[in-house]
Design an enzyme around this catalytic site. Structure first.
Site, short mmCIF file in Angstrom:
data_model
loop_
_atom_site.label_atom_id
_atom_site.label_comp_id
_atom_site.label_asym_id
_atom_site.label_seq_id
_atom_site.Cartn_x
_atom_site.Cartn_y
_atom_site.Cartn_z
N ASN A 72 0.84 -1.21 0.00
CA ASN A 72 0.00 0.00 0.00
C ASN A 72 0.87 1.25 0.00
O ASN A 72 1.98 1.26 0.53
CB ASN A 72 -0.97 0.01 1.20
CG ASN A 72 -0.39 0.67 2.42
OD1 ASN A 72 -0.43 1.90 2.58
ND2 ASN A 72 0.20 -0.13 3.30
N ALA A 73 0.33 2.27 -0.66
CA ALA A 73 0.92 3.61 -0.57
C ALA A 73 -0.26 4.58 -0.47
O ALA A 73 -0.56 5.32 -1.41
CB ALA A 73 1.80 3.91 -1.76
N ILE A 74 -0.95 4.50 0.65
CA ILE A 74 -2.13 5.34 0.87
C ILE A 74 -1.71 6.81 0.98
O ILE A 74 -2.43 7.71 0.59
CB ILE A 74 -2.88 4.91 2.17
CG1 ILE A 74 -3.23 3.41 2.16
CG2 ILE A 74 -4.12 5.78 2.41
CD1 ILE A 74 -4.25 2.99 1.13
N CYS A 133 8.13 7.91 8.56
CA CYS A 133 7.84 8.94 7.55
C CYS A 133 9.09 9.71 7.15
O CYS A 133 9.99 9.91 7.96
CB CYS A 133 6.84 9.92 8.11
SG CYS A 133 5.36 9.09 8.52
N LYS A 168 6.66 3.42 17.13
CA LYS A 168 6.51 2.36 16.12
C LYS A 168 7.68 2.40 15.15
O LYS A 168 7.89 3.39 14.44
CB LYS A 168 5.19 2.54 15.39
CG LYS A 168 4.91 1.46 14.37
CD LYS A 168 3.48 1.53 13.91
CE LYS A 168 3.17 0.52 12.86
NZ LYS A 168 1.76 0.60 12.44
N ILE A 194 6.52 -4.41 13.53
CA ILE A 194 7.13 -3.52 12.55
C ILE A 194 6.06 -2.79 11.74
O ILE A 194 4.94 -3.27 11.61
CB ILE A 194 8.04 -4.31 11.56
CG1 ILE A 194 7.27 -5.40 10.82
CG2 ILE A 194 9.23 -4.89 12.27
CD1 ILE A 194 8.08 -6.13 9.73
N ASN A 195 6.48 -1.66 11.17
CA ASN A 195 5.70 -1.02 10.13
C ASN A 195 5.93 -1.81 8.82
O ASN A 195 6.62 -2.83 8.83
CB ASN A 195 6.11 0.46 10.00
CG ASN A 195 4.95 1.33 9.56
OD1 ASN A 195 4.23 0.98 8.64
ND2 ASN A 195 4.77 2.47 10.21
N GLY A 220 1.20 -8.08 5.68
CA GLY A 220 0.55 -9.38 5.57
C GLY A 220 1.49 -10.53 5.91
O GLY A 220 2.64 -10.30 6.30
N GLY A 268 -3.20 -6.13 11.54
CA GLY A 268 -3.38 -5.15 10.48
C GLY A 268 -4.13 -5.70 9.29
O GLY A 268 -5.36 -5.79 9.28
C1 LIG Z 1 -3.59 0.11 4.15
C2 LIG Z 1 -2.60 0.29 5.27
C3 LIG Z 1 -2.50 1.54 5.91
C4 LIG Z 1 -1.59 1.74 6.96
N1 LIG Z 1 -1.54 2.96 7.57
C5 LIG Z 1 -0.68 3.15 8.63
C6 LIG Z 1 -0.65 4.39 9.33
O1 LIG Z 1 -1.42 5.32 9.05
N2 LIG Z 1 0.25 4.52 10.35
C7 LIG Z 1 1.08 3.50 10.73
O2 LIG Z 1 1.85 3.67 11.67
N3 LIG Z 1 1.04 2.30 10.09
C8 LIG Z 1 0.19 2.10 9.07
N4 LIG Z 1 0.15 0.88 8.43
C9 LIG Z 1 1.02 -0.22 8.90
C10 LIG Z 1 0.27 -1.20 9.80
O3 LIG Z 1 -0.22 -0.57 10.97
C11 LIG Z 1 1.19 -2.41 10.19
O4 LIG Z 1 2.32 -1.92 10.90
C12 LIG Z 1 1.66 -3.20 8.99
O5 LIG Z 1 0.64 -3.31 8.01
C13 LIG Z 1 2.14 -4.61 9.35
O6 LIG Z 1 1.12 -5.37 9.96
P1 LIG Z 1 0.17 -6.41 9.14
O7 LIG Z 1 1.10 -7.31 8.36
O8 LIG Z 1 -0.62 -7.12 10.19
O9 LIG Z 1 -0.68 -5.59 8.24
C14 LIG Z 1 -0.76 0.66 7.39
C15 LIG Z 1 -0.87 -0.59 6.74
C16 LIG Z 1 -1.77 -0.79 5.72
C17 LIG Z 1 -1.85 -2.15 5.07
#
Ligand SMILES: Cc1cc2nc3c(=O)[nH]c(=O)nc-3n(C[C@H](O)[C@H](O)[C@H](O)COP(=O)(O)O)c2cc1C
Length: 306
Positions: A72-74, A133, A168, A194-195, A220, A268
């Site tokens: 993702n690159a929201i 960031c 984080k 992790i992020n 994921g 997430g």
């Molecule tokens: C669509 C999306 C948006 C995300 N937005 C943020 C965010 O705004 N701030 C943040 O710290 N992490 C953000 N993340 C990272 C998640 O909080 C998480 O750290 C990461 O997806 C790894 O966990 P997962 O594999 O369970 O998704 C985002 C992840 C995804 C997939």
């Protein structure tokens, strides 16, 4: 018959009824999930990353599915801190789980200004600082990839708030323990990791990147082994609690992180596949403890035998 196991965990001053939280950006402002699950069962709620001003985010396409995950690159689209306080907080403050607000900025002063504003709001129980960031003043290098920049921004935030402070971490570094040590010294109460992992995808027909921003963040199941490794490495060195994040889809995944040294976990990407997954993970952790006659979830934290 043994008694119900104790699922409670403490993250610094935060008291959680269980170790399962929602990961920032994957659970909106929680209200979006209200009709899909019982929000009051969560250990804590973490909302979408907030900036000082509302942000529109990146142009589409912003998301692509990959093998065992997604990119993702929201672009951190959000309503801004004041929009959050007036529009989103009234619903959130009536929920039982502690409310943790995730923040980010492009300049150090944006981070500490956000922290100062949040410190005034009694209904917010904690702050999670996203340091993945780009730092505009450092040529776009992320705060979280340089120990000095990470220390400096967290020190500045710490000076503005007495609320529980979770930092984080970005996985896009050579030595995660170096960054963890820096933010711990700067006054973090807890580390979450992790992020997402920096990634890209290519369309061979158009020969274009599948994400308009070209580079995005991988999340994921694909990232779980990397996340586990980093949680374990940080747990070896750090004295503050750790929250494990990355590819957690099931109770078994969550338990792996707890054993590796995390006191709590965040879910997430799994929320997009199954919006009720967090409650299933809570039930699964409880079932695991009952089956093995373990009295408290804390009894398994950091029990990895090496
Ligand atoms: C669509 C999306 C948006 C995300 N937005 C943020 C965010 O705004 N701030 C943040 O710290 N992490 C953000 N993340 C990272 C998640 O909080 C998480 O750290 C990461 O997806 C790894 O966990 P997962 O594999 O369970 O998704 C985002 C992840 C995804 C997939």
């Amino acid at each position: 018959m043994m008694q119900q196991p104790n699922l409670k965990v403490n993250i610094g001053a935060l008291k959680l009824q269980n170790p399962v939280m929602t990961a920032s950006g994957t659970f909106g402002y929680a209200r979006e999930f209200d009709h899909l699950m019982d929000l009051n069962r969560l250990g804590a709620i973490i909302v979408k990353g907030l900036s000082l001003k509302p942000t529109r985010g990146n142009p589409p396409p912003r998301v692509v599915e990959t093998a065992c995950g997604m990119i993702n690159a929201i672009g951190l689209e959000n309503v801004g801190i004041e929009g959050f306080i007036t529009e989103k907080l009234p619903f959130l403050q009536n929920l039982y789980p502690p409310l943790i607000v995730n923040i980010y900025g492009k300049l150090e002063e944006e981070y500490w200004q956000l922290a100062a504003r949040i410190d005034e709001v009694a209904a917010i129980d904690g702050i999670e600082v996203n340091i993945s960031c780009p730092n505009v003043k450092a040529g776009g290098m992320a705060f979280g990839v340089d120990p000095q920049a990470a220390y400096s921004v967290i020190r500045a935030v710490r000076q503005q708030t007495s609320k529980p402070l979770i930092v984080k971490l970005s996985p896009n570094v050579t030595d995660i323990t170096e960054i963890a040590t820096a933010v711990e010294e700067a006054g973090a109460d807890c580390i979450s990791l992790i992020n997402t992992i920096s990634a890209m995808a290519v369309d061979i027909n158009t020969r274009r990147p599948k994400i308009a921003n070209i580079i995005g963040g991988l999340s994921g199941p694909a990232i779980k082994p990397v996340a586990l490794r980093m949680v374990w490495q940080v747990a070896q060195k750090s004295k503050i609690p750790i929250i494990g994040i990355g590819g957690i889809m099931t109770a078994q995944d969550a338990l792996e992180f707890l054993i590796a040294g995390a006191s709590a976990i965040q879910v997430g990407t799994a929320n997009f596949i199954n919006p009720g997954v967090t409650t299933e993970i809570i039930d699964g952790i409880e079932a695991f403890l009952i089956e093995r006659d373990i009295a408290s979830v804390m009894d398994i934290v950091g029990t990895l035998e090496t």
